[in-house]
Enzyme design. Structure first.
Site, PDB file in Angstrom:
ATOM      1  N   LEU A 517      -3.650  11.442 -14.696  1.00 43.32           N
ATOM      2  CA  LEU A 517      -2.703  12.357 -14.068  1.00 43.32           C
ATOM      3  C   LEU A 517      -1.608  11.589 -13.352  1.00 43.32           C
ATOM      4  O   LEU A 517      -0.503  12.066 -13.198  1.00 43.32           O
ATOM      5  CB  LEU A 517      -3.431  13.243 -13.055  1.00 43.32           C
ATOM      6  CG  LEU A 517      -4.428  14.251 -13.631  1.00 43.32           C
ATOM      7  CD1 LEU A 517      -5.238  14.888 -12.533  1.00 43.32           C
ATOM      8  CD2 LEU A 517      -3.701  15.310 -14.424  1.00 43.32           C
ATOM      9  N   GLY A 521      -1.099   4.589  -4.816  1.00 45.23           N
ATOM     10  CA  GLY A 521      -1.173   3.279  -4.197  1.00 45.23           C
ATOM     11  C   GLY A 521      -2.559   2.671  -4.259  1.00 45.23           C
ATOM     12  O   GLY A 521      -2.707   1.465  -4.228  1.00 45.23           O
ATOM     13  N   PHE A 522      -3.577   3.494  -4.375  1.00 40.43           N
ATOM     14  CA  PHE A 522      -4.937   2.960  -4.291  1.00 40.43           C
ATOM     15  C   PHE A 522      -5.685   3.062  -5.604  1.00 40.43           C
ATOM     16  O   PHE A 522      -6.862   2.775  -5.670  1.00 40.43           O
ATOM     17  CB  PHE A 522      -5.703   3.692  -3.200  1.00 40.43           C
ATOM     18  CG  PHE A 522      -4.994   3.648  -1.884  1.00 40.43           C
ATOM     19  CD1 PHE A 522      -4.263   4.723  -1.449  1.00 40.43           C
ATOM     20  CD2 PHE A 522      -5.024   2.501  -1.122  1.00 40.43           C
ATOM     21  CE1 PHE A 522      -3.583   4.678  -0.253  1.00 40.43           C
ATOM     22  CE2 PHE A 522      -4.339   2.443   0.084  1.00 40.43           C
ATOM     23  CZ  PHE A 522      -3.618   3.528   0.519  1.00 40.43           C
ATOM     24  N   GLY A 523      -5.011   3.478  -6.644  1.00 40.99           N
ATOM     25  CA  GLY A 523      -5.657   3.534  -7.933  1.00 40.99           C
ATOM     26  C   GLY A 523      -5.161   4.706  -8.752  1.00 40.99           C
ATOM     27  O   GLY A 523      -4.348   5.501  -8.299  1.00 40.99           O
ATOM     28  N   VAL A 525      -5.460   8.250 -11.034  1.00 40.74           N
ATOM     29  CA  VAL A 525      -6.145   9.536 -10.942  1.00 40.74           C
ATOM     30  C   VAL A 525      -6.297  10.120 -12.339  1.00 40.74           C
ATOM     31  O   VAL A 525      -5.338  10.126 -13.120  1.00 40.74           O
ATOM     32  CB  VAL A 525      -5.350  10.527 -10.071  1.00 40.74           C
ATOM     33  CG1 VAL A 525      -6.119  11.822  -9.911  1.00 40.74           C
ATOM     34  CG2 VAL A 525      -5.061   9.933  -8.714  1.00 40.74           C
ATOM     35  N   LYS A 539     -10.264  10.014  -8.573  1.00 43.70           N
ATOM     36  CA  LYS A 539      -9.452   8.863  -8.168  1.00 43.70           C
ATOM     37  C   LYS A 539     -10.293   7.610  -8.357  1.00 43.70           C
ATOM     38  O   LYS A 539     -11.372   7.473  -7.781  1.00 43.70           O
ATOM     39  CB  LYS A 539      -9.038   9.014  -6.710  1.00 43.70           C
ATOM     40  CG  LYS A 539      -8.261   7.817  -6.214  1.00 43.70           C
ATOM     41  CD  LYS A 539      -7.065   8.217  -5.406  1.00 43.70           C
ATOM     42  CE  LYS A 539      -5.899   7.306  -5.690  1.00 43.70           C
ATOM     43  NZ  LYS A 539      -4.645   7.820  -5.221  1.00 43.70           N
ATOM     44  N   ASP A 636       1.646   7.118   3.228  1.00 39.86           N
ATOM     45  CA  ASP A 636       2.280   7.193   1.908  1.00 39.86           C
ATOM     46  C   ASP A 636       2.589   8.641   1.560  1.00 39.86           C
ATOM     47  O   ASP A 636       2.321   9.087   0.453  1.00 39.86           O
ATOM     48  CB  ASP A 636       1.383   6.532   0.858  1.00 39.86           C
ATOM     49  CG  ASP A 636       2.151   6.193  -0.414  1.00 39.86           C
ATOM     50  OD1 ASP A 636       3.409   6.248  -0.368  1.00 39.86           O
ATOM     51  OD2 ASP A 636       1.532   5.897  -1.433  1.00 39.86           O
TER      52      ASP A 636
END
Ligand SMILES: *[C@@H]1O[C@H](CO)[C@@H](O)[C@H](O)[C@H]1NC(C)=O
Ligand SMILES: *[C@@H]1O[C@H](CO)[C@@H](O)[C@H](O)[C@H]1NC(C)=O
Ligand SMILES: *[C@@H]1O[C@H](CO)[C@@H](O)[C@H](O)[C@H]1NC(C)=O
Ligand SMILES: *[C@@H]1O[C@H](CO)[C@@H](O)[C@H](O)[C@H]1NC(C)=O
Ligand SMILES: *[C@@H]1O[C@H](CO)[C@@H](O)[C@H](O)[C@H]1NC(C)=O
Length: 841
Positions: A517, A521-523, A525, A539, A636
């Site tokens: 999708l 910033g953290f991975g 989805v 996520k 963010d």
């Protein structure tokens, strides 16, 4: 012309007749060959023996022109036909009259309806050719050979020597020294036009050979030299499960090629018309190409972005920094974030044995065009060699395999260096004794700090150990299952369901790229569908946190406790080995940016809906800042992090992750700036200082984007070159703020007039993006102001932060830079002032 053509035709006919006569007896007629007696016309094809490839005529994209080309046959359905090679790239045939022949001299010719040659191989014809045959091999190589001579060294011609835009396994990039010819791939002009485009991928054999991507003659990207395991510019390729690379330097050739680890996998490397080099692998289950890797990917990949003696680090805005012992050549340009001049030495080299070398770690090696290599000597000797010659600027191992070997020396300015968090190489830079001394001195306090850290870590570790014992005891008492996400420290029976990795893998098709999708910033989805039909969003956290499983679990449980109608609900988690997954409710209407920045979908959101969205975001943020137990700073907030449910209620996502995942932070200062340019407040982007007020800044940007329908990042007004914030500010000053409004949001009933409420929201947005954090309201006041009576007086906003013509961190390729009319001297000086104020040095 006509005469010669006719003459040639006749002679060709005669020759053909002669050869037909000659070989009529032999029944060699195979599906994968053409010969002087068997040509192929448009509509006919030949297929390689293993049915991997097919050669014939085709029309690319929506074009009607006919080309002779080659595409995958057995693995890839006709609906997804993927052309890997084109013969007549520059000379399309306008109708379906094309014919491919091989002449008795072993020359392939492509004739059009009038019998003119539109393309041919110009192999130097050997005198002794009897019975030339063109054969399509299963590797995708079209070869012309002499009779039954199947020795590759004796091929008269082969298509692998003339690649188009695709590098297949076993095709080469580099230089054929024996034949004096280069192997390279060149992009198509567009997907409809295979004629040679602007971009070339090649292996530059000068100095120590390196992989390069060029546009015309200018170097855009350097993969760097080969270091035995990978290109130094692409450390990520080291653990490549699909293919391995082969690199050859010999008197005959300097070349690079790859082979597949599993020959039944279908994979290709292609340079796109847009100038991106991509590797695709065919995925059987989804019947589609999966993008495996692409380059260049970020600003730091741009050749020479930081200039000489400077390194680029994508995780450390403003990206460029001089190497230790060097200073910016032009402080003025540097402070204006123009890095192209690079850096210079603080002190000149002495050119005697007082000079030394400074080791810098984790680098992409500098441009090797003028470097020199000796594979036989080690690092020590390499250093001695470099020290002896004053023009030598640096040295490094040429190979990193098995701990490092070989010697690479540079004899020019060090260009295009990049710093990696993982997988970079050590580089030894020549430096005057005085500079070495000062670098060492500046590093020393760090050593003290390190000791401090070690001591405090030890203390913390012991404390944790004791805590661990206590918790373990409790845990045993509670007899909870090991693989579950349970809150050990809290007595409220707050449980977060643990999902099984297998379940999630099934739900997301093993993290299929088609289910992706987005990427945060953290991975990444992924969308998933559970066995019972429930839709979820997963996520997949990137593996860089370095956080323990237990610590992570506890954090996640805290996040799960944050419940608010304007926050995305966390359903569960999954922790298995390296994998850390968070499972969220799936939001049918995706993210806010897919509406407000879209011409069509934007019309679906009228003013009242947009206002409800603004209020919702404000409430969600207020909850995070003030009302939740954790006091979370989002860090963010942006349009793509605001999701919309079926009723268009806004829900903030990715909250709490900055807290859990951005661990390297003290209370109000961070080394690792997570966030998105265009939404970051000046104090956060520049100094790494963050507070609830940096979220307020992002919220203000979001409000102005929602009202204007324009992105702050990338917006540039043609008249004055200000970004969205600057534009809004200017309109505000001229008392024309209503003009900022996106016309799409004013439904028919207001018939074009902008309601006072919209202007009020712009006003609030401007208050939130003020340059100084202390001037910005907190979210409590924002919610109050949004809800208050239209006549209630609001404070006057001051000048916003980051409002000059382009975001300093924006792409330097001029994409977002405005062509400012250079007349307005006043605005120029003002811009400059803002910039220097922002970057005090
Ligand atoms: C064949 O090519 C020649 C030379 O390029 C051109 O003059 C001629 O019109 C072409 N014939 C057809 C049928 O396209
Ligand atoms: C092949 O063609 C190219 C350009 O059309 C020419 O430069 C080259 O000399 C030719 N080679 C031979 C062997 O005829
Ligand atoms: C090679 O790939 C095929 C198809 O993707 C797969 O069925 C096979 O198991 C793979 N072989 C090996 C040795 O990995
Ligand atoms: C090395 O060069 C520097 C500068 O030219 C000079 O001051 C110094 O005396 C030299 N040292 C030796 C050992 O030659
Ligand atoms: C130093 O290296 C350069 C480049 O290889 C070479 O041209 C020069 O002759 C060398 N100088 C000495 C003194 O060896």
């Amino acid at each position: 012309m006509q005469d010669t053509g006719t003459y040639e035709k006749w002679s060709l006919l005669l020759l053909c007749a002669a050869i037909t006569w000659g070989i009529a007896a032999s029944p060699v007629s195979s599906l994968d060959t053409i010969s002087p007696v068997k040509s192929i016309a448009d509509g006919e094809t030949i297929v390689s023996s293993g049915e991997s490839f097919e050669l014939g005529f085709f029309s690319p994209g929506s074009s009607a022109a006919r080309y002779l080309g080659m595409w995958y046959k057995k693995n890839i359905p006709a609906s997804a036909r993927t052309v890997v090679w084109v013969a007549n790239r520059e000379a399309p045939i306008s109708d379906r009259s094309g014919v491919l022949k091989v002449t008795s001299q072993g020359i392939l010719v492509l004739l059009n309806g009038t019998g003119d040659s539109v393309w041919s191989t110009n192999s130097s014809a050997d005198a002794r050719i009897d019975g030339p045959v063109a054969q399509l091999l299963d590797s995708g190589n079209l070869v012309v050979r002499n009779g039954d001579d199947r020795n590759p060294a004796n091929y008269i011609w082969q298509s692998f020597d003339y690649p188009a835009d695709t590098l297949l396994p076993d095709m080469k990039l580099g230089r054929n020294l024996a034949a004096g010819r280069d192997w390279f791939i060149r992009s198509w002009k567009s997907t409809d036009d295979p004629s040679p485009g602007d971009y070339v991928v090649w292996m530059d054999p000068r100095g120590y050979p390196q992989l390069v991507l060029k546009k015309e003659e200018s170097l855009l990207y350097r993969g760097g030299p080969w270091n035995g395991l990978s290109w130094t510019g692409t450390p990520a390729l080291k653990q490549n499960p699909v293919c391995y690379y082969l690199f050859v330097i010999s008197p005959k050739e300097v070349s690079y090629r790859y082979e597949l680890r599993n020959s039944s996998v279908v994979s290709r490397l292609v340079i796109q018309p847009s100038g991106i080099l991509q590797r695709f692998t065919w995925i059987e289950q989804t019947q589609s190409w999966r993008l495996f890797y692409a380059t260049p990917i970020d600003q730091c990949d741009t050749y020479g972005f930081c200039g000489a003696y400077s390194r680029c680090n994508i995780n450390a805005p403003p990206l460029c920094a001089c190497l230790p012992g060097f200073v910016p050549k032009s402080f003025k340009d540097w402070s204006l974030l123009d890095f192209s001049d690079g850096c210079v030495r603080k002190s000149p080299l002495a050119c005697n044995y007082t000079d030394g070398f400074l080791q810098v770690k984790g680098m992409k090696l500098p441009d090797t065009t003028t470097s020199w290599v000796d594979k036989a000597i080690g690092l020590r000797q390499c250093g001695q060699l470099c020290a002896k010659n004053c023009t030598c600027t640096a040295y490094a191992n040429s190979d990193v395999e098995g701990g490092g070997s070989g010697c690479l020396l540079w004899f020019s300015e060090l260009m295009d260096i990049r710093e990696f968090t993982e997988g970079g190489q050590d580089l030894y830079i020549r430096m005057a004794a005085a500079d070495l001394e000062s670098v060492a001195a500046s590093r020393r306090p760090n050593d003290k700090a390190k000791v401090g850290i070690i001591v405090s870590c030890t203390v913390v570790a012991i404390a944790l150990l004791i805590l661990g014992f206590v918790l373990c005891a409790r845990r045993r008492r509670a007899q909870r299952k090991a693989n579950e996400c349970l809150d050990d420290g809290d007595d409220e029976e707050m449980e977060l369901p643990a999902f099984d990795l297998v379940v999630i893998k099934n739900a997301t098709g093993n993290f299929l790229s088609d289910n992706k999708l987005g990427e945060g910033g953290f991975g990444a989805v992924y969308k998933g569908t559970l066995a019972d039909g429930c839709q979820i969003a997963v996520k997949r956290l990137s593996k860089s946190s370095g956080q323990g499983d237990k610590e992570f679990k506890n954090e996640v449980i805290l996040i799960a406790k944050l419940q608010h109608r304007n926050l995305v609900k966390l359903l569960g988690c999954c922790i298995k080995g390296d994998e850390k997954l968070l499972i969220y409710e799936y939001m049918a209407n995706k993210s806010l940016d897919s509406f407000i920045f879209d011409e069509e979908r934007g019309k679906l959101l009228d003013w009242s809906m947009r206002f409800q969205i603004i209020i919702g975001i404000a409430r969600g943020l207020l909850y995070l800042h003030q009302d939740s137990r954790l006091r979370i700073i989002h860090r963010d907030l942006k349009a793509s992090n605001v999701l919309l449910d079926t009723d268009m209620n806004p829900k903030i996502s990715d909250f709490g992750l900055a807290k859990t995942f951005g661990r390297d932070q003290s209370v109000a200062n961070t080394k690792r700036v997570v966030g998105t340019y265009g939404y970051m407040s000046p104090e956060y982007a520049v100094d790494g200082l963050f507070s609830v007020k940096s979220d307020v800044f992002s919220f203000g940007v979001l409000v102005l984007e929602i009202i204007s329908g324009k992105r702050n990042r990338g917006f540039c007004h043609p008249d004055h070159g200000l970004n969205l914030l600057g534009h809004a500010w200017r309109l505000w000053m001229e008392e024309k703020a209503a003009e900022l409004t996106d016309e799409k949001i004013l439904g028919a009933e207001v018939s074009g007039s902008v309601p006072g409420k919209v202007v009020r929201c712009i006003h609030i947005g401007l208050l939130c993006v003020q340059k100084l954090p202390e001037d910005r309201p907190n979210m409590g006041s924002v919610v109050m102001m949004l809800g208050s009576d239209e006549n209630a007086v609001l404070p006057r906003p001051k000048q916003p932060g980051f409002y000059m013509e382009r975001n300093p961190f924006e792409d330097s390729d001029g994409y977002y830079r405005c062509q400012t009319s250079s007349s307005n001297g006043d605005s120029c000086s003002r811009n400059q002032m803002t910039t220097t104020e922002l970057y005090p040095r």
